[in-house]
Design a protein around this motif. Structure first.
Motif, PDB file in Angstrom:
ATOM      1  N   LYS A 133     -18.813   6.668  -2.492  1.00 51.02           N
ATOM      2  CA  LYS A 133     -18.214   5.513  -1.491  1.00 51.02           C
ATOM      3  C   LYS A 133     -16.765   6.345  -1.230  1.00 51.02           C
ATOM      4  O   LYS A 133     -16.241   6.647  -1.993  1.00 51.02           O
ATOM      5  CB  LYS A 133     -18.125   4.252  -2.048  1.00 51.02           C
ATOM      6  N   GLN A 134     -16.470   5.845   0.051  1.00 50.59           N
ATOM      7  CA  GLN A 134     -14.947   6.040   0.521  1.00 50.59           C
ATOM      8  C   GLN A 134     -14.322   4.799   0.401  1.00 50.59           C
ATOM      9  O   GLN A 134     -14.880   3.672   0.897  1.00 50.59           O
ATOM     10  CB  GLN A 134     -14.975   7.086   1.742  1.00 50.59           C
ATOM     11  N   ILE A 135     -12.907   4.781   0.181  1.00 50.95           N
ATOM     12  CA  ILE A 135     -11.997   3.667   0.290  1.00 50.95           C
ATOM     13  C   ILE A 135     -10.868   4.172   0.693  1.00 50.95           C
ATOM     14  O   ILE A 135     -10.438   5.363   0.334  1.00 50.95           O
ATOM     15  CB  ILE A 135     -11.772   2.940  -1.249  1.00 50.95           C
ATOM     16  N   ARG A 136     -10.240   3.249   1.458  1.00 49.38           N
ATOM     17  CA  ARG A 136      -8.772   3.992   1.846  1.00 49.38           C
ATOM     18  C   ARG A 136      -7.842   2.785   1.831  1.00 49.38           C
ATOM     19  O   ARG A 136      -8.030   1.579   2.019  1.00 49.38           O
ATOM     20  CB  ARG A 136      -8.813   4.235   3.339  1.00 49.38           C
ATOM     21  N   GLY A 137      -6.532   3.186   1.739  1.00 47.67           N
ATOM     22  CA  GLY A 137      -5.461   2.309   1.346  1.00 47.67           C
ATOM     23  C   GLY A 137      -4.010   2.656   2.387  1.00 47.67           C
ATOM     24  O   GLY A 137      -4.104   4.193   2.489  1.00 47.67           O
ATOM     25  N   VAL A 138      -3.213   1.936   2.449  1.00 40.69           N
ATOM     26  CA  VAL A 138      -1.875   2.179   3.113  1.00 40.69           C
ATOM     27  C   VAL A 138      -0.758   1.674   2.045  1.00 40.69           C
ATOM     28  O   VAL A 138      -1.052   0.358   1.866  1.00 40.69           O
ATOM     29  CB  VAL A 138      -1.758   1.896   4.311  1.00 40.69           C
ATOM     30  N   LEU A 139       0.413   2.334   1.963  1.00 42.54           N
ATOM     31  CA  LEU A 139       1.547   1.634   1.487  1.00 42.54           C
ATOM     32  C   LEU A 139       2.689   1.771   2.395  1.00 42.54           C
ATOM     33  O   LEU A 139       2.925   2.979   3.039  1.00 42.54           O
ATOM     34  CB  LEU A 139       1.788   2.274  -0.052  1.00 42.54           C
ATOM     35  N   TYR A 140       3.012   0.611   2.939  1.00 43.47           N
ATOM     36  CA  TYR A 140       4.048   0.597   3.953  1.00 43.47           C
ATOM     37  C   TYR A 140       5.274   0.579   3.634  1.00 43.47           C
ATOM     38  O   TYR A 140       5.386  -0.618   2.675  1.00 43.47           O
ATOM     39  CB  TYR A 140       3.603  -0.614   5.159  1.00 43.47           C
ATOM     40  N   LEU A 141       6.434   1.189   3.753  1.00 45.03           N
ATOM     41  CA  LEU A 141       7.698   1.020   3.571  1.00 45.03           C
ATOM     42  C   LEU A 141       8.627   1.126   4.784  1.00 45.03           C
ATOM     43  O   LEU A 141       8.908   2.183   5.271  1.00 45.03           O
ATOM     44  CB  LEU A 141       8.090   2.137   2.500  1.00 45.03           C
ATOM     45  N   VAL A 142       8.865  -0.250   5.518  1.00 42.09           N
ATOM     46  CA  VAL A 142       9.005  -0.199   6.972  1.00 42.09           C
ATOM     47  C   VAL A 142      10.182  -1.110   6.999  1.00 42.09           C
ATOM     48  O   VAL A 142      10.900  -1.742   5.978  1.00 42.09           O
ATOM     49  CB  VAL A 142       7.918  -0.611   7.784  1.00 42.09           C
ATOM     50  N   GLU A 143      10.943  -0.988   8.178  1.00 42.61           N
ATOM     51  CA  GLU A 143      11.975  -1.865   8.529  1.00 42.61           C
ATOM     52  C   GLU A 143      11.355  -3.339   8.518  1.00 42.61           C
ATOM     53  O   GLU A 143      10.281  -3.717   8.714  1.00 42.61           O
ATOM     54  CB  GLU A 143      12.749  -1.668   9.797  1.00 42.61           C
ATOM     55  N   ALA A 144      12.273  -4.251   8.357  1.00 39.97           N
ATOM     56  CA  ALA A 144      11.677  -5.929   8.218  1.00 39.97           C
ATOM     57  C   ALA A 144      11.615  -6.487   9.411  1.00 39.97           C
ATOM     58  O   ALA A 144      12.189  -7.308   9.904  1.00 39.97           O
ATOM     59  CB  ALA A 144      12.976  -6.435   7.335  1.00 39.97           C
ATOM     60  N   ASP A 145      10.530  -5.831  10.032  1.00 33.96           N
ATOM     61  CA  ASP A 145      10.052  -6.523  11.287  1.00 33.96           C
ATOM     62  C   ASP A 145       8.472  -6.777  11.124  1.00 33.96           C
ATOM     63  O   ASP A 145       7.631  -5.906  11.118  1.00 33.96           O
ATOM     64  CB  ASP A 145      10.204  -5.716  12.365  1.00 33.96           C
ATOM     65  N   LEU A 146       8.206  -8.046  10.538  1.00 33.04           N
ATOM     66  CA  LEU A 146       7.001  -8.483  10.189  1.00 33.04           C
ATOM     67  C   LEU A 146       5.925  -8.334  11.267  1.00 33.04           C
ATOM     68  O   LEU A 146       4.810  -8.129  11.059  1.00 33.04           O
ATOM     69  CB  LEU A 146       7.154  -9.780   9.453  1.00 33.04           C
ATOM     70  N   ASP A 147       6.277  -8.720  12.261  1.00 34.95           N
ATOM     71  CA  ASP A 147       5.383  -8.615  13.671  1.00 34.95           C
ATOM     72  C   ASP A 147       4.963  -7.375  13.864  1.00 34.95           C
ATOM     73  O   ASP A 147       3.644  -7.101  14.145  1.00 34.95           O
ATOM     74  CB  ASP A 147       5.943  -9.075  14.916  1.00 34.95           C
ATOM     75  N   ARG A 148       5.781  -6.308  13.819  1.00 38.60           N
ATOM     76  CA  ARG A 148       5.584  -4.935  13.963  1.00 38.60           C
ATOM     77  C   ARG A 148       4.482  -4.485  13.022  1.00 38.60           C
ATOM     78  O   ARG A 148       3.390  -3.619  13.029  1.00 38.60           O
ATOM     79  CB  ARG A 148       6.780  -3.985  14.058  1.00 38.60           C
ATOM     80  N   LEU A 149       5.083  -4.866  11.647  1.00 40.47           N
ATOM     81  CA  LEU A 149       4.189  -4.472  10.444  1.00 40.47           C
ATOM     82  C   LEU A 149       2.606  -5.043  10.544  1.00 40.47           C
ATOM     83  O   LEU A 149       1.764  -4.305  10.488  1.00 40.47           O
ATOM     84  CB  LEU A 149       4.722  -5.088   9.154  1.00 40.47           C
ATOM     85  N   LEU A 150       2.511  -6.317  11.180  1.00 38.90           N
ATOM     86  CA  LEU A 150       1.246  -6.681  11.177  1.00 38.90           C
ATOM     87  C   LEU A 150       0.404  -5.853  12.440  1.00 38.90           C
ATOM     88  O   LEU A 150      -0.624  -5.811  12.232  1.00 38.90           O
ATOM     89  CB  LEU A 150       1.287  -8.177  11.509  1.00 38.90           C
ATOM     90  N   ASP A 151       1.281  -5.438  13.365  1.00 39.64           N
ATOM     91  CA  ASP A 151       0.454  -4.742  14.635  1.00 39.64           C
ATOM     92  C   ASP A 151      -0.068  -3.557  13.842  1.00 39.64           C
ATOM     93  O   ASP A 151      -1.212  -3.097  14.002  1.00 39.64           O
ATOM     94  CB  ASP A 151       1.301  -4.180  15.477  1.00 39.64           C
TER      95      ASP A 151
END
Length: 282
Positions: A247-265
């Motif tokens: 099985k394959q599983i994928r993940g992401v760690l985001y380290l971004v500017e504090a723009d929650l709407d952009r992160l959600l996109d």
């Protein structure tokens, strides 16, 4: 004088020049370290992997849940932006991890394979993200100082911790677990289990000055968890493995500017499954 073809050969054999501003990765003694010039606290440690787990874990001694494993470094890119790890579980399952850093994210591609002739009870695993330096709090065990910096999503809206209600009773305390709809509530961490059901596979926190966001998500995911060593989890789901199954599983760690709407996109683009299936908690 070097002819053009030889110049090309020399260039291709040279170590890749690191991209300016890109994150860097290293792994040793079970700790994945992420470094970056704009990263609050300068570096971030992840206990990778803390544990591989059996189902039926919510009200059981933790020692009976954990499947013993060892992880080793298989390879790393010359520019510090990629790693390959391999975890070998006591039941014979092999889990390969490809980890790649970008300018503001780390991507994980995990392949779990059961090469044996016996079913595996490996149902989920825990990457434990230490957020003390990121949130600017002391690394004190059982600390809750970072809770107001942290968030999950309930009914489609971000909720800072501690959420209301906040569970306080379990086999082990403190901490908080949020179990999505697609996972049995008997199969999660034996810490206080929230009555609230997350509407997103994303969990995260703000930096000390609230200029940055750290957030993480996996597909498929088992639980969201606020732990006891100033850590946050989105624990990934394996769901067991039949003989010969992979099985394959994928993940992401985001380290971004504090723009929650952009992160959600970005999250929705990376994990469209989390919005399409009502049984996945959206």
């Amino acid at each position: 004088m070097l002819i053009p073809s030889l110049l090309l050969l020399v260039a291709s054999a040279s170590p890749a020049a690191p991209a300016e501003g890109a994150l860097r990765l290293s792994w040793a003694d079970e700790i994945l370290t992420v470094r970056g010039p704009d990263l609050p606290g300068e570096s971030l440690d992840i206990w990778y992997i803390e544990a591989f787990c059996r189902p039926g874990s919510t009200d059981r001694d933790w020692a009976e849940t954990v499947i013993t494993h060892r992880t080793e470094l298989i390879g790393s890119g010359p520019d510090g932006r990629s790693l390959r790890l391999r975890s070998t579980l006591e039941d014979g399952v092999v889990v390969d991890h490809e980890i790649t850093a970008g300018s503001d994210r780390v991507d994980f591609l995990v392949t779990a394979t059961n090469p044996t002739d016996r079913p595996s009870m490996a149902h989920w695993a825990q990457p434990c993200i230490r957020v003390d330096r990121f949130t600017g709090v002391p690394p004190e065990r059982n600390s809750e100082q970072y809770l107001p910096k942290s968030f999950v999503f309930i009914d489609g809206e971000p909720r800072r911790l501690p959420t209301e209600p906040w569970a306080t009773e379990a086999r082990y305390t403190p901490g908080q677990v949020w179990c999505p709809k697609h996972v049995p509530r008997t199969d999660v961490n034996p810490r206080p289990l929230s009555d609230l059901v997350p509407s997103s596979g994303l969990i995260g926190c703000y930096s000390a000055d609230e200029s940055k966001i750290l957030a993480t998500a996996w597909e498929p995911y088992q639980e969201l968890f606020q732990g006891i060593i100033v850590c946050l989890h989105s624990d990934f789901r394996i769901g067991g493995l039949a003989p010969g199954e992979s099985k394959q599983i994928r993940g992401v760690l985001y380290l971004v500017e504090a723009d929650l709407d952009r992160l959600l996109d970005r999250y929705r683009a990376d994990f469209p499954e989390h919005g399409d299936d009502p049984d996945r908690g959206e």
